[in-house]
Motif scaffolding. Structure first.
Motif, PDB file in Angstrom:
ATOM      1  N   LEU A  17      31.940  40.480  26.009  1.00  0.00           N
ATOM      2  CA  LEU A  17      32.550  39.165  26.179  1.00  0.00           C
ATOM      3  C   LEU A  17      33.553  38.851  25.068  1.00  0.00           C
ATOM      4  O   LEU A  17      34.605  38.256  25.321  1.00  0.00           O
ATOM      5  CB  LEU A  17      31.479  38.081  26.250  1.00  0.00           C
ATOM      6  N   GLN A  20      36.599  40.897  25.831  1.00  0.00           N
ATOM      7  CA  GLN A  20      37.240  40.293  27.003  1.00  0.00           C
ATOM      8  C   GLN A  20      38.043  39.056  26.604  1.00  0.00           C
ATOM      9  O   GLN A  20      39.206  38.900  26.995  1.00  0.00           O
ATOM     10  CB  GLN A  20      36.163  39.921  28.024  1.00  0.00           C
ATOM     11  N   VAL A  41      39.586  38.019  34.732  1.00  0.00           N
ATOM     12  CA  VAL A  41      38.338  37.272  34.945  1.00  0.00           C
ATOM     13  C   VAL A  41      37.629  37.036  33.613  1.00  0.00           C
ATOM     14  O   VAL A  41      37.464  37.958  32.812  1.00  0.00           O
ATOM     15  CB  VAL A  41      37.406  38.018  35.923  1.00  0.00           C
ATOM     16  N   ASN A  42      37.225  35.796  33.410  1.00  0.00           N
ATOM     17  CA  ASN A  42      36.484  35.383  32.220  1.00  0.00           C
ATOM     18  C   ASN A  42      35.018  35.238  32.611  1.00  0.00           C
ATOM     19  O   ASN A  42      34.636  34.255  33.224  1.00  0.00           O
ATOM     20  CB  ASN A  42      37.058  34.062  31.700  1.00  0.00           C
ATOM     21  N   HIS A  43      34.201  36.219  32.288  1.00  0.00           N
ATOM     22  CA  HIS A  43      32.781  36.194  32.647  1.00  0.00           C
ATOM     23  C   HIS A  43      31.992  35.343  31.657  1.00  0.00           C
ATOM     24  O   HIS A  43      32.433  35.101  30.543  1.00  0.00           O
ATOM     25  CB  HIS A  43      32.208  37.616  32.622  1.00  0.00           C
ATOM     26  N   ASP A  44      30.804  34.967  32.056  1.00  0.00           N
ATOM     27  CA  ASP A  44      29.857  34.360  31.128  1.00  0.00           C
ATOM     28  C   ASP A  44      28.686  35.337  30.975  1.00  0.00           C
ATOM     29  O   ASP A  44      28.553  36.298  31.741  1.00  0.00           O
ATOM     30  CB  ASP A  44      29.396  32.978  31.601  1.00  0.00           C
ATOM     31  N   THR A  47      26.330  35.859  34.126  1.00  0.00           N
ATOM     32  CA  THR A  47      26.901  36.684  35.193  1.00  0.00           C
ATOM     33  C   THR A  47      26.976  38.149  34.775  1.00  0.00           C
ATOM     34  O   THR A  47      26.625  39.041  35.542  1.00  0.00           O
ATOM     35  CB  THR A  47      28.307  36.179  35.582  1.00  0.00           C
ATOM     36  N   LEU A  48      27.427  38.394  33.548  1.00  0.00           N
ATOM     37  CA  LEU A  48      27.543  39.766  33.054  1.00  0.00           C
ATOM     38  C   LEU A  48      26.176  40.448  33.031  1.00  0.00           C
ATOM     39  O   LEU A  48      26.039  41.616  33.411  1.00  0.00           O
ATOM     40  CB  LEU A  48      28.160  39.739  31.659  1.00  0.00           C
ATOM     41  N   SER A  77      27.089  41.867  44.593  1.00  0.00           N
ATOM     42  CA  SER A  77      27.589  40.773  43.757  1.00  0.00           C
ATOM     43  C   SER A  77      28.855  40.118  44.307  1.00  0.00           C
ATOM     44  O   SER A  77      29.510  39.363  43.603  1.00  0.00           O
ATOM     45  CB  SER A  77      27.878  41.314  42.349  1.00  0.00           C
ATOM     46  N   ASP A  80      29.146  36.441  43.608  1.00  0.00           N
ATOM     47  CA  ASP A  80      28.771  35.956  42.276  1.00  0.00           C
ATOM     48  C   ASP A  80      29.956  35.496  41.437  1.00  0.00           C
ATOM     49  O   ASP A  80      29.782  34.701  40.510  1.00  0.00           O
ATOM     50  CB  ASP A  80      28.002  37.036  41.512  1.00  0.00           C
ATOM     51  N   ILE A  81      31.144  35.996  41.734  1.00  0.00           N
ATOM     52  CA  ILE A  81      32.339  35.637  40.972  1.00  0.00           C
ATOM     53  C   ILE A  81      33.385  35.161  41.973  1.00  0.00           C
ATOM     54  O   ILE A  81      34.062  35.964  42.609  1.00  0.00           O
ATOM     55  CB  ILE A  81      32.845  36.836  40.140  1.00  0.00           C
TER      56      ILE A  81
END
Length: 187
Positions: A17, A20, A41-44, A47-48, A77, A80-81
């Motif tokens: 993260l 990223q 995409v900016n994951h949290d 989710t990751l 998934s 999920d995003i």
């Protein structure tokens, strides 16, 4: 020395993260975007972690620092995003070797990134080699989409063995190139 492995814990996921965040398009200058590429995409962490529980991500570490990663994502998934839902919808309609993509068991490259201080050292290709080694027994190929404007990423993926199979424009008017690395019929 760079070590390649799968991500195993929250510290490594947080390292992903952090890398990223430093490479998100939204935080880069036009010059950086053009010369260095970007991630979208900016994951949290939640989710990751969920993605990693289905199939582990590949990471490259220099000591304890995550310096590169390739995210693993499967059809499980697809919802999920939200920003990636249009990509899966395109996959459902594309024919590859006389079958719809959805008929294959494929691995989606959720994202790939190399720390700017480690670029040009072969880490990108080595991460993908580890990705293939880890996932190719279970999956037919790796597939992803790359923004048409991200020429550095497009060229790097072609060097690894990815081939362009289709392009499309998403609801936000961004043109995407879908690339596929056929693990059963490639180098």
């Amino acid at each position: 020395m760079i070590a390649y492995s799968t991500s195993k814990n929250n510290i490594e996921l947080e390292g992903i993260l952090s890398l990223q965040k430093a490479n998100l398009k939204i935080g880069l200058s036009e010059g950086e975007i053009e010369s260095q590429g970007f991630v979208t995409v900016n994951h949290d962490l939640k989710t990751l972690k969920k993605l990693n529980q289905i199939e582990e991500h590949i990471i490259a570490k220099d000591g304890e620092k995550v310096v590169a990663y390739v995210l693993s994502m499967t059809k499980k998934s697809r919802f999920d995003i939200p920003i990636l839902i249009p990509m899966f919808e395109v996959f459902d309609k594309v024919v590859y070797k006389v079958k719809l993509l959805s008929a294959y068991n494929y691995m989606v490259v959720g994202q790939v990134c190399v720390d700017k201080d480690y670029r040009g050292k072969g880490i990108f290709g080595d991460c993908y080699s580890a990705y293939k080694q880890h996932h190719s027994e279970k999956y037919d190929f790796a597939i992803t989409e790359i923004a048409k404007t991200n020429l550095r990423s497009l060229n790097a993926h072609k060097r690894v063995g990815f081939k362009e199979i289709v392009s499309y424009t998403d609801p936000n008017k961004i043109e995407w190139i879908v690339v596929l690395w056929d693990w059963k019929n490639s180098r």
